[in-house]
Write an enzyme that holds these catalytic residues in place. Structure first.
Site, mmCIF file in Angstrom:
data_model
loop_
_atom_site.group_PDB
_atom_site.id
_atom_site.type_symbol
_atom_site.label_atom_id
_atom_site.label_comp_id
_atom_site.label_asym_id
_atom_site.label_seq_id
_atom_site.Cartn_x
_atom_site.Cartn_y
_atom_site.Cartn_z
ATOM 1 N N GLY A 41 1.047 -1.335 0.410
ATOM 2 C CA GLY A 41 0.031 0.107 0.231
ATOM 3 C C GLY A 41 0.269 0.877 -0.261
ATOM 4 O O GLY A 41 1.883 1.206 -0.997
ATOM 5 N N ASP A 42 0.351 1.988 0.661
ATOM 6 C CA ASP A 42 1.327 3.547 1.076
ATOM 7 C C ASP A 42 2.564 2.963 2.844
ATOM 8 O O ASP A 42 2.814 3.965 2.844
ATOM 9 C CB ASP A 42 0.648 4.712 0.957
ATOM 10 C CG ASP A 42 -0.087 4.503 2.174
ATOM 11 O OD1 ASP A 42 -0.494 3.394 2.943
ATOM 12 O OD2 ASP A 42 -1.170 5.606 2.852
ATOM 13 N N GLU A 43 3.099 2.568 2.617
ATOM 14 C CA GLU A 43 4.126 1.777 3.872
ATOM 15 C C GLU A 43 5.051 1.474 3.665
ATOM 16 O O GLU A 43 5.134 0.756 2.857
ATOM 17 C CB GLU A 43 3.507 0.843 4.609
ATOM 18 C CG GLU A 43 2.169 1.207 5.268
ATOM 19 C CD GLU A 43 1.180 0.189 5.997
ATOM 20 O OE1 GLU A 43 2.290 -1.272 5.591
ATOM 21 O OE2 GLU A 43 1.030 0.117 7.439
#
Length: 142
Positions: free
Chosen positions: A70-72
């Site tokens: 994801g956005d991690e």
């Protein structure tokens, strides 16, 4: 690198007979979902590419940067004074990701929440230090 490679490197470092100082920086983009929703997934992918490039620019050559999903993202910092070095790198990451990103025809402001956790030599495994860094990131997000 992805989550699997990141975890493998972290496990190897922490599993050494005499492990180096190891610190993990855990990063989560703020408002990533809103970029995907407003501009579409292709622009969201562009934001992830820009983020990866900025993260790589903020770290040392010997550090490991990976997208966890994801956005991690996360960074492994190792060596002498790893915690102090990681704190400096975390500050650079926040500064780098504070700059707007050109998405479509708009300069879109972005930001990142960052957590830092140090592995206690001979005590903490990869799961523990990742959990601690993730918890620190969520405290920063709040």
């Amino acid at each position: 690198p992805n989550r699997a490679l990141f975890n493998d490197r972290l496990e190897q470092l922490l599993g050494r007979r005499d492990p180096p100082e190891v610190t993990v920086i855990y990063c989560d983009l703020d408002r990533f979902k809103s970029v995907n929703d407003e501009y579409g997934h292709l622009e969201g992918d562009h934001l992830l590419e820009v983020t990866a490039a900025r993260l790589n620019a903020a770290v040392r050559v010997e550090d490991t940067v990976a997208r966890l999903g994801g956005d991690e993202f996360a960074v492994i910092v190792q060596g002498h004074d790893a915690l102090l070095v990681a704190e400096r790198i975390a500050t650079r990451i926040v500064e780098e990701l504070r700059r707007p990103v050109l998405i479509g025809s708009a300069d879109v402001p972005i930001s990142v929440s960052v957590g830092v956790a140090r592995a206690r030599s001979g005590v903490d495994g990869a799961r523990t230090v990742m959990r601690d860094a993730d918890e620190a990131m969520y405290r920063a997000k709040r």
